[in-house]
Every structure is written in C-alpha cells, then in structure tokens.
Design a protein around this motif. Structure first.
Motif, PDB file in Angstrom:
ATOM      1  N   ALA A  25      67.909   5.014   0.176  1.00 32.79           N
ATOM      2  CA  ALA A  25      68.807   4.088  -0.519  1.00 32.79           C
ATOM      3  C   ALA A  25      70.230   4.367  -0.074  1.00 32.79           C
ATOM      4  CB  ALA A  25      68.684   4.255  -2.025  1.00 32.79           C
ATOM      5  N   THR A  26      70.913   3.340   0.453  1.00 36.75           N
ATOM      6  CA  THR A  26      72.284   3.482   0.917  1.00 36.75           C
ATOM      7  C   THR A  26      73.167   2.463   0.210  1.00 36.75           C
ATOM      8  OG1 THR A  26      72.188   1.858   2.739  1.00 36.75           O
ATOM      9  CG2 THR A  26      71.322   4.072   3.183  1.00 36.75           C
ATOM     10  N   ASP A  27      74.475   2.578   0.418  1.00 38.18           N
ATOM     11  CA  ASP A  27      75.405   1.627  -0.187  1.00 38.18           C
ATOM     12  C   ASP A  27      75.156   0.209   0.304  1.00 38.18           C
ATOM     13  OD1 ASP A  27      76.572   3.695  -1.532  1.00 38.18           O
ATOM     14  OD2 ASP A  27      78.212   3.971  -0.107  1.00 38.18           O
ATOM     15  N   ARG A  28      74.583   0.072   1.482  1.00 37.21           N
ATOM     16  CA  ARG A  28      74.353  -1.254   2.057  1.00 37.21           C
ATOM     17  C   ARG A  28      72.945  -1.760   1.814  1.00 37.21           C
ATOM     18  NH1 ARG A  28      77.856   1.366   5.598  1.00 37.21           N
ATOM     19  NH2 ARG A  28      79.749   0.190   6.025  1.00 37.21           N
ATOM     20  N   GLY A  29      72.125  -0.974   1.103  1.00 35.49           N
ATOM     21  CA  GLY A  29      70.769  -1.407   0.816  1.00 35.49           C
ATOM     22  C   GLY A  29      69.751  -0.393   1.302  1.00 35.49           C
ATOM     23  N   LEU A  30      68.477  -0.743   1.160  1.00 36.91           N
ATOM     24  CA  LEU A  30      67.383   0.145   1.526  1.00 36.91           C
ATOM     25  C   LEU A  30      67.097   0.056   3.018  1.00 36.91           C
ATOM     26  CD1 LEU A  30      64.992   1.978   0.543  1.00 36.91           C
ATOM     27  CD2 LEU A  30      63.639  -0.119   0.469  1.00 36.91           C
ATOM     28  N   ILE A  31      67.021   1.215   3.673  1.00 32.86           N
ATOM     29  CA  ILE A  31      66.599   1.261   5.071  1.00 32.86           C
ATOM     30  C   ILE A  31      65.508   2.310   5.205  1.00 32.86           C
ATOM     31  CG2 ILE A  31      68.835   0.511   5.963  1.00 32.86           C
ATOM     32  CD1 ILE A  31      69.389   3.377   6.784  1.00 32.86           C
ATOM     33  N   ILE A  41      57.100   7.401   3.493  1.00 36.46           N
ATOM     34  CA  ILE A  41      57.214   8.050   2.185  1.00 36.46           C
ATOM     35  C   ILE A  41      58.452   7.506   1.493  1.00 36.46           C
ATOM     36  CG2 ILE A  41      57.647  10.225   0.967  1.00 36.46           C
ATOM     37  CD1 ILE A  41      56.220  11.681   3.209  1.00 36.46           C
ATOM     38  N   THR A  42      58.328   7.168   0.211  1.00 36.07           N
ATOM     39  CA  THR A  42      59.492   6.798  -0.595  1.00 36.07           C
ATOM     40  C   THR A  42      59.549   7.734  -1.792  1.00 36.07           C
ATOM     41  OG1 THR A  42      60.567   5.047  -1.885  1.00 36.07           O
ATOM     42  CG2 THR A  42      58.160   4.984  -1.788  1.00 36.07           C
ATOM     43  N   ASN A  43      60.648   8.442  -1.928  1.00 34.24           N
ATOM     44  CA  ASN A  43      60.805   9.444  -2.977  1.00 34.24           C
ATOM     45  C   ASN A  43      61.551   8.837  -4.171  1.00 34.24           C
ATOM     46  OD1 ASN A  43      61.049  11.752  -4.480  1.00 34.24           O
ATOM     47  ND2 ASN A  43      62.481  12.784  -3.118  1.00 34.24           N
ATOM     48  N   VAL A  44      60.808   8.201  -5.055  1.00 34.43           N
ATOM     49  CA  VAL A  44      61.439   7.576  -6.225  1.00 34.43           C
ATOM     50  C   VAL A  44      61.757   8.605  -7.294  1.00 34.43           C
ATOM     51  CG1 VAL A  44      60.364   5.351  -5.782  1.00 34.43           C
ATOM     52  CG2 VAL A  44      59.201   7.000  -7.256  1.00 34.43           C
ATOM     53  N   GLY A  45      61.220   9.807  -7.151  1.00 40.23           N
ATOM     54  CA  GLY A  45      61.489  10.848  -8.137  1.00 40.23           C
ATOM     55  C   GLY A  45      62.944  11.236  -8.229  1.00 40.23           C
ATOM     56  N   VAL A  46      63.698  11.051  -7.143  1.00 37.70           N
ATOM     57  CA  VAL A  46      65.116  11.403  -7.169  1.00 37.70           C
ATOM     58  C   VAL A  46      65.885  10.527  -8.153  1.00 37.70           C
ATOM     59  CG1 VAL A  46      65.107  12.267  -4.812  1.00 37.70           C
ATOM     60  CG2 VAL A  46      65.634   9.870  -5.226  1.00 37.70           C
ATOM     61  N   PHE A  47      65.310   9.392  -8.564  1.00 38.41           N
ATOM     62  CA  PHE A  47      65.969   8.503  -9.521  1.00 38.41           C
ATOM     63  C   PHE A  47      65.499   8.762 -10.949  1.00 38.41           C
ATOM     64  CE2 PHE A  47      65.493   6.041  -5.489  1.00 38.41           C
ATOM     65  CZ  PHE A  47      66.819   6.139  -5.099  1.00 38.41           C
ATOM     66  N   GLY A  48      64.686   9.817 -11.123  1.00 45.35           N
ATOM     67  CA  GLY A  48      64.261  10.186 -12.462  1.00 45.35           C
ATOM     68  C   GLY A  48      63.107   9.385 -13.008  1.00 45.35           C
ATOM     69  N   VAL A 104      56.461   9.152  -4.231  1.00 45.47           N
ATOM     70  CA  VAL A 104      56.429  10.445  -4.907  1.00 45.47           C
ATOM     71  C   VAL A 104      57.356  10.379  -6.112  1.00 45.47           C
ATOM     72  CG1 VAL A 104      56.746  12.927  -4.653  1.00 45.47           C
ATOM     73  CG2 VAL A 104      56.079  11.547  -2.668  1.00 45.47           C
ATOM     74  N   GLY A 105      56.841  10.689  -7.292  1.00 39.34           N
ATOM     75  CA  GLY A 105      57.624  10.637  -8.508  1.00 39.34           C
ATOM     76  C   GLY A 105      58.349  11.942  -8.789  1.00 39.34           C
ATOM     77  N   GLN A 106      59.072  11.976  -9.897  1.00 38.78           N
ATOM     78  CA  GLN A 106      59.813  13.179 -10.261  1.00 38.78           C
ATOM     79  C   GLN A 106      58.851  14.322 -10.598  1.00 38.78           C
ATOM     80  OE1 GLN A 106      61.965  13.136 -13.980  1.00 38.78           O
ATOM     81  NE2 GLN A 106      60.616  11.558 -14.858  1.00 38.78           N
TER      82      GLN A 106
END
Length: 453
Positions: free
Chosen positions: A322-328, A371-378, A396-398
């Motif tokens: 996730a970046t300021d300009r969107g998902l890459i 891999i998408t690490n959604v756990g970093v967003f809680g 991967v979740g938190q």
C-alpha cells in the motif's frame, strides 16, 4: 534551434502518464541525461532524463496534468550547429519531434534511436505537422469574466510554436503554485489572481487558505464532499482488479494457525550475524513457507491463458504494498533460488522502493504468486483478489494472543489467520487445501521448511 521532447513510452506499453514534479523551469540550463521531470505511470514513478543540452524554453505540461505518450512536454533551445555533439543528442533523444528553427516550418521527420532506457510502441501513430491556414480569420475569443482565467492563447501551457495544448480555458498559474494549491486543496478557478495578467500567485493561494469559512457553510471543516481524479496507479489497479474479479472464478479458503514457534524462530534469526543488516519479520518465514508449498504443488504457481495452463518452475514472489499512490504489487524475481538472508534482503529493499514510488517497471511485471499482509492494518484476514495473470494469492492476518489447545491443555498462543484465494479453473479445492495446509504446517513448525525444501 528549438527542440521539443515528447513523452516517451517507458517500456511498459502505456498510453499516458501524469507529470508529478518538474526539476527545471524556463531559463534553466540543462545537460544531456540530467533529470528534468518525474512522471507517474500506471505502475511507478519514473525520472526522465533530458536528451539535449541547452536552455529550457518552455514547459508544455503542468504538474498534476495527465499527458498522452507522444505529446511534447518540454522545449529546449540548443546551439545552431549540427555537429557531432548534435548527432549524439539525436541518438539519445529517440522518437522526438523534428528540430524546428524559430519561425521555420518543421523538416520532414525521420525515425531515430530511442532515448536510452525506454522503449517505443511500434503501433504508435504519428501526427502530421500542422500547417498555418490563411483561408479565414480566426474569430476573436470572448474576454474572460474574471482575471483568474485566460484563453488558450494566453495559457502558459501553449508551446512556443503557437499550437495550443488544449482548447480548454485554463487558469494562469505557474507549476509550483498549482502544486501548492493541489496539496492544500485550493480550487484555483475560484481565486482572483494578483499577479501579472491576472495570474494566481503563491500569496493568493495562501490567502485563500487563511480566509474564514463563509457563514452560510453547512460544515465547519470545509466542503462536505471531495473529488479525487482516478488516474495513475489507482486507475490501473482498479481496472486490473475488476478484470480479475470478473474473469477468474475465485475461491477462498481459511486456516487459523498457531505461529508461536514461528515468532520464536524470528526472534532467534535476528540474533544471527547473517541477518544483522537485514529486517527479519514474520513475513519472511511466511514467504519461505509459500515458496516451499508451491514447489511441492507446482500447479498453484501457474497462469491461465484460455487455451492452456502455463506452470512456472520458478517463483517470482509478489508482495502487495500500500502506497500513497495506491496498491502496487512488485515481485522478487527467482525468490525460490535465494537463501533465507538473501530473501530477507530482497523483501526489505523491494518494499522500501515500493513505498517510495521508485520501483522499476520490470519489478511490477512477471509475478507468479502473491502475498498480501493485511495483518499490518490490524485485521484478522480478508478475501484477496488475484493479481492478474496468477492463480493464487495468500493473505496473512494479524498475529495476536489467543486461547489455544496444546496437548489437551488450554494455553495462550500466538495465532494468525491465513486466507488463500485461487482460480478454480486451475486450482481445485483439493489442491488449494493442500497448499494452504502445507503453509500452515510450516508456520506451526518452521523446521518443516528444512525437511520439505
């Protein structure tokens, strides 16, 4: 001689890019290969070098403006000669407009080598040079209602050769002022300029920010609605996700995993000299587990062409960022061939470049599994959408403390939730379950990675 530099196709097959920031202004001296502008394509921010040496005559696109590939963005006044130095510049300049002397008709254009580091779309169309007409006078343009707007003939975006960049009425403001207004959320069209010819100045923008909200406003914090143009990375991501979601039949399976041993392994790895200068996080072992799992089940590391299934016997591991300009989703090439310290270093460098918007086009293409690490967003997990061209993606979740039964006894353990989405045309439920089960087993007992690698 006055030379124009057209926006090149930076080797991605793209049709447009946004001007992010100019590094030069009219009157500046520039050299060959000096960075003159940053552009944002649908995949990354790219710095463009100048193909000429001379003096900047005009900037033909504003910061924040989206420009088609092949459109002129800057003109540079160079020496009058056509000696060896000029020939070298032409070799670097690539598919540019022909050299134009002041007031002279452009010479017939010929194909030249492309600017170093960039490709050219072979199917790109070329516009013929416009010729002045004398058949009928041009009707006068009505005077603008306010001094903050100007006709195209007075716009700073009009090139030196007299051809307007667009027929729209534009606000008179220099690129730095436009950027300031965009950053502060100030609408330039609502301002009255105090500069020359009614142009908007920095002081005008700052004064607008300091002005009190009108008494008739419904809210105290400003406008009740905001509008953001969809372009660049966000536009490309939206198109790709829609295409993926409605073309590949997605199936998602879930698995809760006790990762207490993985967290202990991460702690121990951080103390080893091989990892002294790299970041070691749980994501490293998740990545290693997924790489090992797809080597055991190669069909999950494949692509669907419609006519055949292409199984990849290498792993270009994508990491959603996730970046300021969107998902890459940049990817680590041949991640399966790396040692664990090498993989840790590659992941750290890749995510750092991604967040800074400095990924190269090659890093954003050719991925085989993500891999998408959604756990970093809680959050615990999600149902990830496949990266186009791939048949599996792991979310991967938190990691958090949870009650867990260990050897018949209740204990507090480190637990996470894994979610594997896959393309059911290629990966059926049995294969998807095997992949997810193997990843979970290796995170419960990291020694399995050694046994299965």
């Amino acid at each position: 001689m006055l030379r124009e530099f057209r926006l090149p196709d930076v080797g991605e097959g793209l049709t447009e890019a946004e001007i992010v920031r100019w590094h030069v202004t009219p009157g500046d001296s520039v050299k060959i290969n000096q960075t003159i502008v940053e552009i944002e394509t649908a995949k990354a921010v790219v710095e463009l070098p100048c193909p000429y040496e001379g003096t900047v005559s005009a900037l033909m696109a504003d910061e924040g403006q989206t420009v088609d590939v092949g459109s002129p963005i800057i003109s540079v006044r160079t020496g009058d000669g056509e000696g060896p130095a000029d020939a070298g510049r032409e070799a670097l300049a690539g598919d540019l407009v022909p050299d134009v002397a002041d007031g002279a008709e452009p010479k017939k254009e010929k194909r030249r080598p492309v600017l170093v580091g960039y490709g050219v779309k072979t199917s790109a169309t070329r516009r013929r040079p416009r010729k002045p007409t004398s058949s009928a006078p041009v009707p006068a343009t009505p005077t603008p209602a306010t001094p903050s707007a100007a006709t195209p003939s007075a716009s700073p975006s009009v090139p030196a050769n007299g051809h307007a960049a667009s027929a729209r009425v534009r606000v008179l403001a220099k690129p730095p002022v436009r950027k300031l207004a965009r950053d502060l959320g100030v609408d330039l069209t609502a301002l009255t300029g105090s500069g020359p010819q009614g142009s908007i100045t920095r002081a005008d923008v700052e004064a607008a920010m300091a002005a009190p909200v009108p008494a008739t406003s419904v809210t105290t914090g400003g406008a009740r609605e905001e509008y953001f143009p969809v372009r660049g990375v966000r536009k490309a991501t939206a198109q790709a996700m829609v295409a993926s979601a409605f073309s590949a039949p997605h199936v998602t399976e879930w698995l809760q995993v006790d990762v207490t041993e993985t967290m202990e392994a991460v702690r121990r790895l951080r103390t080893l000299p091989e990892f002294a200068e790299v970041k070691v996080s749980p994501l490293l072992l998740v990545a290693k587990a997924l790489i090992t799992a797809v080597k055991r089940h190669p069909m999950a590391n494949a692509s669907w062409t419609g006519e055949e299934i292409v199984v990849k016997h290498y792993v270009n591991l994508g990491i959603a960022a996730a970046t300021d300009r969107g998902l890459i989703v940049p990817n680590v090439k041949d991640a399966d061939a790396m040692s664990l310290p090498g993989l840790a270093r590659a992941l750290g460098e890749l995510t750092e470049r991604a967040r800074a918007g400095k990924c190269q086009p090659a890093e954003l293409t050719g991925g085989t599994i993500t891999i998408t690490n959604v756990g970093v967003f809680g959050v615990d997990a999600g149902t990830p959408i496949l990266n186009p061209g791939e048949v599996a993606i792991l979310a991967v979740g938190q990691i958090r403390d949870m009650p867990w039964v260990v050897d018949g006894q209740l204990a507090v353990r480190k637990v996470t939730t894994l979610a594997l989405s896959f393309d059911h045309r290629v990966v059926d439920g049995e294969l998807g379950s095997y992949v997810l089960r193997d990843v979970g087993a290796m995170l419960e007992d990291p020694l399995r990675m050694l046994a299965w690698s």
